[in-house]
Scaffold this motif. Structure first.
Motif, mmCIF file in Angstrom:
data_model
loop_
_atom_site.group_PDB
_atom_site.id
_atom_site.type_symbol
_atom_site.label_atom_id
_atom_site.label_comp_id
_atom_site.label_asym_id
_atom_site.label_seq_id
_atom_site.Cartn_x
_atom_site.Cartn_y
_atom_site.Cartn_z
ATOM 1 N N VAL A 144 8.818 8.416 -18.799
ATOM 2 C CA VAL A 144 8.006 7.619 -17.879
ATOM 3 C C VAL A 144 8.862 6.544 -17.229
ATOM 4 O O VAL A 144 8.807 6.319 -16.010
ATOM 5 C CB VAL A 144 6.814 6.986 -18.626
ATOM 6 N N LEU A 145 9.687 5.852 -18.036
ATOM 7 C CA LEU A 145 10.564 4.818 -17.483
ATOM 8 C C LEU A 145 11.643 5.431 -16.603
ATOM 9 O O LEU A 145 12.033 4.847 -15.586
ATOM 10 C CB LEU A 145 11.194 4.021 -18.624
ATOM 11 N N ASP A 146 12.135 6.604 -16.975
ATOM 12 C CA ASP A 146 13.139 7.281 -16.145
ATOM 13 C C ASP A 146 12.571 7.598 -14.763
ATOM 14 O O ASP A 146 13.227 7.374 -13.729
ATOM 15 C CB ASP A 146 13.616 8.568 -16.827
ATOM 16 N N LYS A 147 11.364 8.122 -14.734
ATOM 17 C CA LYS A 147 10.741 8.476 -13.457
ATOM 18 C C LYS A 147 10.461 7.229 -12.631
ATOM 19 O O LYS A 147 10.655 7.221 -11.405
ATOM 20 C CB LYS A 147 9.461 9.261 -13.702
ATOM 21 N N ASP B 70 0.834 -1.198 0.000
ATOM 22 C CA ASP B 70 0.000 0.000 0.000
ATOM 23 C C ASP B 70 0.876 1.257 0.000
ATOM 24 O O ASP B 70 0.565 2.252 -0.666
ATOM 25 C CB ASP B 70 -0.907 -0.014 1.220
ATOM 26 N N GLU B 71 1.992 1.203 0.714
ATOM 27 C CA GLU B 71 2.917 2.336 0.743
ATOM 28 C C GLU B 71 3.582 2.526 -0.620
ATOM 29 O O GLU B 71 3.780 3.662 -1.077
ATOM 30 C CB GLU B 71 3.981 2.090 1.808
ATOM 31 N N LEU B 72 3.908 1.422 -1.285
ATOM 32 C CA LEU B 72 4.498 1.507 -2.615
ATOM 33 C C LEU B 72 3.519 2.136 -3.603
ATOM 34 O O LEU B 72 3.910 2.962 -4.441
ATOM 35 C CB LEU B 72 4.907 0.114 -3.099
ATOM 36 N N LEU B 73 2.253 1.781 -3.488
ATOM 37 C CA LEU B 73 1.239 2.367 -4.362
ATOM 38 C C LEU B 73 1.163 3.879 -4.168
ATOM 39 O O LEU B 73 1.133 4.647 -5.141
ATOM 40 C CB LEU B 73 -0.122 1.724 -4.087
ATOM 41 N N ALA B 74 1.134 4.314 -2.902
ATOM 42 C CA ALA B 74 1.059 5.750 -2.618
ATOM 43 C C ALA B 74 2.289 6.476 -3.150
ATOM 44 O O ALA B 74 2.193 7.595 -3.669
ATOM 45 C CB ALA B 74 0.905 5.971 -1.116
ATOM 46 N N LYS B 75 3.439 5.834 -3.059
ATOM 47 C CA LYS B 75 4.675 6.447 -3.542
ATOM 48 C C LYS B 75 4.641 6.638 -5.053
ATOM 49 O O LYS B 75 5.030 7.692 -5.573
ATOM 50 C CB LYS B 75 5.861 5.559 -3.133
ATOM 51 N N ILE B 76 4.171 5.615 -5.771
ATOM 52 C CA ILE B 76 4.112 5.713 -7.226
ATOM 53 C C ILE B 76 3.027 6.700 -7.651
ATOM 54 O O ILE B 76 3.197 7.461 -8.612
ATOM 55 C CB ILE B 76 3.871 4.325 -7.842
ATOM 56 N N SER C 211 -3.162 -8.136 -5.373
ATOM 57 C CA SER C 211 -2.929 -8.703 -4.043
ATOM 58 C C SER C 211 -1.456 -8.816 -3.715
ATOM 59 O O SER C 211 -1.073 -8.840 -2.544
ATOM 60 C CB SER C 211 -3.585 -10.079 -3.948
ATOM 61 N N ASP C 212 -0.594 -8.901 -4.728
ATOM 62 C CA ASP C 212 0.830 -9.105 -4.468
ATOM 63 C C ASP C 212 1.739 -8.112 -5.192
ATOM 64 O O ASP C 212 2.957 -8.254 -5.157
ATOM 65 C CB ASP C 212 1.231 -10.532 -4.863
ATOM 66 N N SER C 213 1.163 -7.136 -5.880
ATOM 67 C CA SER C 213 2.004 -6.209 -6.647
ATOM 68 C C SER C 213 1.214 -4.962 -7.017
ATOM 69 O O SER C 213 -0.014 -4.927 -6.914
ATOM 70 C CB SER C 213 2.531 -6.881 -7.923
ATOM 71 N N VAL C 214 1.957 -3.946 -7.442
ATOM 72 C CA VAL C 214 1.374 -2.740 -8.025
ATOM 73 C C VAL C 214 1.633 -2.793 -9.522
ATOM 74 O O VAL C 214 2.775 -2.987 -9.948
ATOM 75 C CB VAL C 214 1.993 -1.467 -7.420
ATOM 76 N N MET C 215 0.598 -2.625 -10.316
ATOM 77 C CA MET C 215 0.723 -2.730 -11.763
ATOM 78 C C MET C 215 0.621 -1.354 -12.405
ATOM 79 O O MET C 215 -0.297 -0.587 -12.109
ATOM 80 C CB MET C 215 -0.366 -3.635 -12.350
ATOM 81 N N LEU C 216 1.569 -1.061 -13.297
ATOM 82 C CA LEU C 216 1.502 0.121 -14.149
ATOM 83 C C LEU C 216 1.102 -0.351 -15.531
ATOM 84 O O LEU C 216 1.779 -1.207 -16.117
ATOM 85 C CB LEU C 216 2.840 0.852 -14.216
ATOM 86 N N ARG C 217 0.034 0.175 -16.063
ATOM 87 C CA ARG C 217 -0.465 -0.223 -17.385
ATOM 88 C C ARG C 217 -0.294 0.964 -18.343
ATOM 89 O O ARG C 217 -0.826 2.043 -18.103
ATOM 90 C CB ARG C 217 -1.925 -0.642 -17.286
ATOM 91 N N ILE C 218 0.462 0.733 -19.418
ATOM 92 C CA ILE C 218 0.737 1.790 -20.401
ATOM 93 C C ILE C 218 0.175 1.359 -21.747
ATOM 94 O O ILE C 218 0.442 0.246 -22.221
ATOM 95 C CB ILE C 218 2.250 2.078 -20.533
ATOM 96 N N ARG C 219 -0.586 2.224 -22.378
ATOM 97 C CA ARG C 219 -1.172 1.915 -23.681
ATOM 98 C C ARG C 219 -0.110 1.875 -24.767
ATOM 99 O O ARG C 219 0.923 2.524 -24.669
ATOM 100 C CB ARG C 219 -2.231 2.953 -24.046
ATOM 101 N N GLU C 220 -0.382 1.085 -25.809
ATOM 102 C CA GLU C 220 0.546 0.993 -26.934
ATOM 103 C C GLU C 220 0.775 2.359 -27.575
ATOM 104 O O GLU C 220 1.909 2.703 -27.935
ATOM 105 C CB GLU C 220 -0.004 0.026 -27.984
#
Length: 266
Positions: free
Chosen positions: A167-170, A115-121, A140-149
């Motif tokens: 985006v990848l740099d950040k 949950d803390e990782l989510l808030a950070k991102i 339940s076990d990870s934070v997912m970043l979804r980027i459109r094509e």
């Protein structure tokens, strides 16, 4: 007597060439019927054409066509007139810090570290989230970043667009303080429209190439430890929407980056 002889020599009926012409037409008809009997209708293309006609003429299908129409007509009869209405501008609602966390979670049973990782991102990539370049999902076990094509790669290519690099740099900067044994899984996804080119003979190859391009940048150009990263390619096997409209197919063409915390912290 001469007149009677002339009448007896007159030919009756159609000219002689007509019989040959009729035989030729009959043979051509049999040939094309034979070709038709061996042909197969492409159900995917049929559904795409039928869907395009539905949107173009403003009708709504009440009974879904799951099989190829057979009989005297290839046009389905189960249609009802559509209700005239102004064309609505499509709006995608993006989850942000102001939205309810319960709506963002797929599984509410998560660790405080996740949950803390989510808030950070969320805080670090607020601009990209507001611009709908990045979509965040808490699993339940990870934070997912979804980027459109469209925000990451040109159509049918695995060469990253320059606008995707910041985006990848950040993201790499945000992950600098994370534990060294946390995992980063980069997954490539496509829609169900097949591709067949010299570089990418299938959607499997294309999705794998895009995931590999992201991993190469994170590990070789940036400083993320390659041992923390995995590559996965799913082609069109895990869609987030039905591949029945151009908008839904665009949603399915995406890159997903899953970031998990160490298991011992749960």
């Amino acid at each position: 007597m001469d007149d009677d002889n002339e009448c007896e020599e007159c030919e009756s009926g159609a000219p002689a060439w007509m019989a040959t012409f009729a035989d030729l037409m009959s043979l051509l008809m049999c040939f094309f019927v034979l070709l038709l009997s061996f042909s197969e209708m492409d159900i995917q293309k049929y559904k795409q054409v039928a869907g395009s006609m539905k949107f173009a003429f403003g009708v709504q299908r009440e009974v879904e066509a799951d099989t190829i129409p057979r009989g005297t007509s290839v046009i389905k009869q189960e249609f009802s007139p559509g209700t005239p209405s102004p064309s609505a501008i499509p709006v995608m609602k993006q989850q942000t810090q102001d939205d309810s966390r319960d709506e963002l979670r797929v599984n509410a049973s998560v660790s405080p570290e996740l949950d803390e990782l989510l808030a950070k991102i969320e805080e670090g990539m607020k601009e990209e989230i507001d611009e709908e370049v990045v979509e965040l999902v808490l699993l339940s076990d990870s934070v997912m970043l979804r980027i459109r094509e469209s925000d990451a790669f040109p159509s049918g290519s695995a060469e990253m667009q320059s606008g995707f690099l910041p985006v990848l740099d950040k993201l790499e900067t945000l992950l600098e303080g994370e534990e060294a044994d946390s995992r980063i899984i980069v997954s490539g996804h496509t829609d169900n429209v097949p591709i067949s080119t010299t570089l990418y003979p299938s959607n499997w190859v294309l999705s794998a190439a895009r995931a590999a391009t992201v991993v190469h940048y994170l590990s070789e150009v940036r400083t993320i430890d390659p041992d923390r990263i995995e590559i996965r390619a799913f082609a069109d096997t895990q869609p987030v929407a039905d591949n029945d409209t151009p908008e839904n197919r665009a949603r399915n063409r995406r890159i997903e980056i899953n970031i998990s915390v160490p298991e011992e912290e749960y």
